[in-house]
Design an enzyme around this catalytic site. Sequence first.
Site, PDB file in Angstrom:
ATOM      1  N   GLU A   3      26.147 -26.604 -35.978  1.00 34.79           N
ATOM      2  CA  GLU A   3      24.730 -25.969 -36.747  1.00 34.79           C
ATOM      3  C   GLU A   3      24.856 -24.474 -36.024  1.00 34.79           C
ATOM      4  O   GLU A   3      23.927 -24.011 -34.923  1.00 34.79           O
ATOM      5  CB  GLU A   3      23.945 -26.625 -36.819  1.00 34.79           C
ATOM      6  CG  GLU A   3      23.705 -28.138 -37.274  1.00 34.79           C
ATOM      7  CD  GLU A   3      22.063 -28.632 -37.185  1.00 34.79           C
ATOM      8  OE1 GLU A   3      20.975 -27.604 -37.306  1.00 34.79           O
ATOM      9  OE2 GLU A   3      22.086 -30.185 -37.672  1.00 34.79           O
ATOM     10  N   GLU A  59      21.521 -34.574 -32.680  1.00 33.43           N
ATOM     11  CA  GLU A  59      20.710 -34.467 -31.843  1.00 33.43           C
ATOM     12  C   GLU A  59      19.607 -35.232 -30.804  1.00 33.43           C
ATOM     13  O   GLU A  59      18.008 -35.087 -30.755  1.00 33.43           O
ATOM     14  CB  GLU A  59      19.589 -33.605 -32.500  1.00 33.43           C
ATOM     15  CG  GLU A  59      20.514 -32.266 -33.232  1.00 33.43           C
ATOM     16  CD  GLU A  59      19.253 -30.741 -33.666  1.00 33.43           C
ATOM     17  OE1 GLU A  59      17.725 -31.383 -33.871  1.00 33.43           O
ATOM     18  OE2 GLU A  59      19.899 -29.787 -33.277  1.00 33.43           O
TER      19      GLU A  59
END
Length: 729
Positions: free
Chosen positions: A257, A188
């Site tokens: 995710e 991320e």
Amino acid sequence: MDEKLLTLNMLKSGMFLLLLFCGWVYVVTATVSYDGHAIIIDGKRRILISGSIHYPRSTPEMWPGLIQNAKQGGLDVIQTYVFWNGHEPSQGKYNFQGRYDLVRFIKLIQQAGLYVHLRIGPYVCAEWNLGGFPVWLKYVPGIEFRTDNAPFKAAMQGFTQKIVNMMKAEKLFESQGGPIILSQIENEYELMEYDIGNPGKVYAKWAANMAVGLGTGVPWVMCKQADAPDPIINSCNGFYCENFFPNQGYKPKMWTELWTAWLLGFGEAVPYRPVEDMAFAVARFIQNKGTFVNYYMYHGGTNFERTAGRFVATSYDYDAPIDEYGLVREPKWSHLRNLHKAIKLCETALVNANPTVTSLGNNQEAHVYSWGGACAAFLANYDTKYSVKVNFGNVQYNLPPWSISILPDCKNVVFNTAMVSFPGKHLQMTPVGTAFFWQSYTEAPPSVDDKKSFTANGLREQLSVTWDTTDYLWYMTNVNINNNEAFLKNGQLPVLTVASAGHALHVFINGQLAGTVYGNIDDPRLTFSGQVNLKAGLNQISLLSISAGLQNIGTHFEQWNIGILGPVTLKGLNSGTWDMSQWQWSYKIGVEGEALGLYSNQGSSSVNWASGTSLAKRRPLTWYKTTFDAPGGNDPLALDMSYMSKGQIWINGNSIGRHWPAYKASGSCNQCSYAGTYNQTKCLSGCGGPSQKWYHVPRSWLRPTGNLLVVFEEWGGDPSAISFVKRTY
Ligand SMILES: *[C@@H]1O[C@H](CO)[C@@H](O)[C@H](O)[C@H]1NC(C)=O
């Protein structure tokens, strides 16, 4: 050379050629690649269902059961981060034992016939202490985390290489016949890259090249990294990802995710996510070209020891399909298993065709994949309130609100995301009736004369002193009060004010607890301000500053400070207000019981314990111990800590984590409908109660008899109310 030997040599080289040939054939088939449709394993495009299970968040004894529950739940892949600070707790000293036995974890997954997605990071976030970085890394001279910084890049490359080499040595990459089909570098990063500009761009490119250069033979993923350079696949994380597309048409659409709910913070209500909405989110992704879905978490588990990130609770349950204790959560687990079966029936069409999308109404669509003789259809109703009848292929179908029906033959509905047919099996905690005989030991707050203290001018940042070897740092000073101070006569006590960067603080004046303050998960800072009972002459001020896990997220999160940074003032004296911030302060690292090892069998005999009528209750800085026999049966166990306040718990010397039931859950726990866009505050439970009252005690940490349970209570509690409960349906 005689003839026989020559023949033997010829034979040997022939065999060698044969082996070489087999090896070559093998290498050709054992490959992982990808195209715009899917990940391709051994020449076959696949729809892959994956779930996160983090190995240190359970015990090795739990791993086989978790993996079996994952397999029976329809998973193809298990995804895990790699936890650098667990593997290299001090620089150059490695740990791959017990809960950190990564190779064993991966081999168990392999034995179960599942694949692995290995997210090396080594930045992992993960609501984990310092995002997975070892604390010593912060003190490498000149270091800056996650940017174009030479010391950081050297350390990151070193650890990444070590893990890759370890996997290679054990032949764990799919290209070697192992289960690892994908890896991940960084995590991320794009938001931080955007924040810091050019050095971020340079670093992201470097990280990508470094990873690819390690030659694992399987693809690398960068999640939330829109500019991930080829051949790295950029992927999506979120509650929904149907509108995400990778940065090149020749990369598959992956969801690394899918958040099954949200983390639990101390002081927060417990988030949950209705399975109807999760199934809807998955079906929506798949009907829109998605081919890889990973549940984050499939089993959340427990933040044992002091591994939790800042204000993150010890439970990391995450409302996952397998609960914290390793039991399948119903109806979530079964409903998703049925969803996975329905999706797999569509696999041939899904991985070979592009969808044709047609409108079936104002808020309804059909997504049809057809290839050769195969045809699969997804009929979607996005309306949040109304069931709708739609016509598809001259047949009428009824679609509940916010739902998708799956038709693997374009005719028959085998699954609708909102129709949960599984009869709910409710998990609960039931008392096991173990009676504890408690003993107590209360520490005195240290003073400036303490032999283990040291002095410094001004206020020191906590982490730079403790290096996180403990949650605790004492700040101590003496205040001399003159006989002629007016407050001694008029009773207008002076006000002590202590400003701290976090996370919690107990204020002791002359050995007595004068107050407790703490921050919260959104803002760790705190200020104590209160009247203090000073007497004429020398007064001891002892401030216990407490870390509740280290920051794990944000641009340059390594620069977050903890501890008392000031100002510290005393107001209401004859001469006005004293600023004590620049005074000389004494420091002591940790509490006494830690140094004595009171949590262990050996250490616990080093002090005299009180019991019976002298048992300390509701006293701060108190250690409690008891021995007990393991409750019978195999049900998972927990301690109900409802009537304790804040501290840590150990079983046979193993830390089961921080307890903090005194921190009550804020938030609003209104009825929540599965229909409509989900977010982390939409569905909450337990408002007003302790954020966490049950603390997982792994069965494998118990012996049949003579177990030592130790609780350190910082603040004050009643141990007679601590009880053992078991997790049952
Ligand atoms: C989350 O969902 C709730 C309920 O639907 C809504 O009121 C709130 O505004 C949402 N919060 C965010 C940040 O979107």
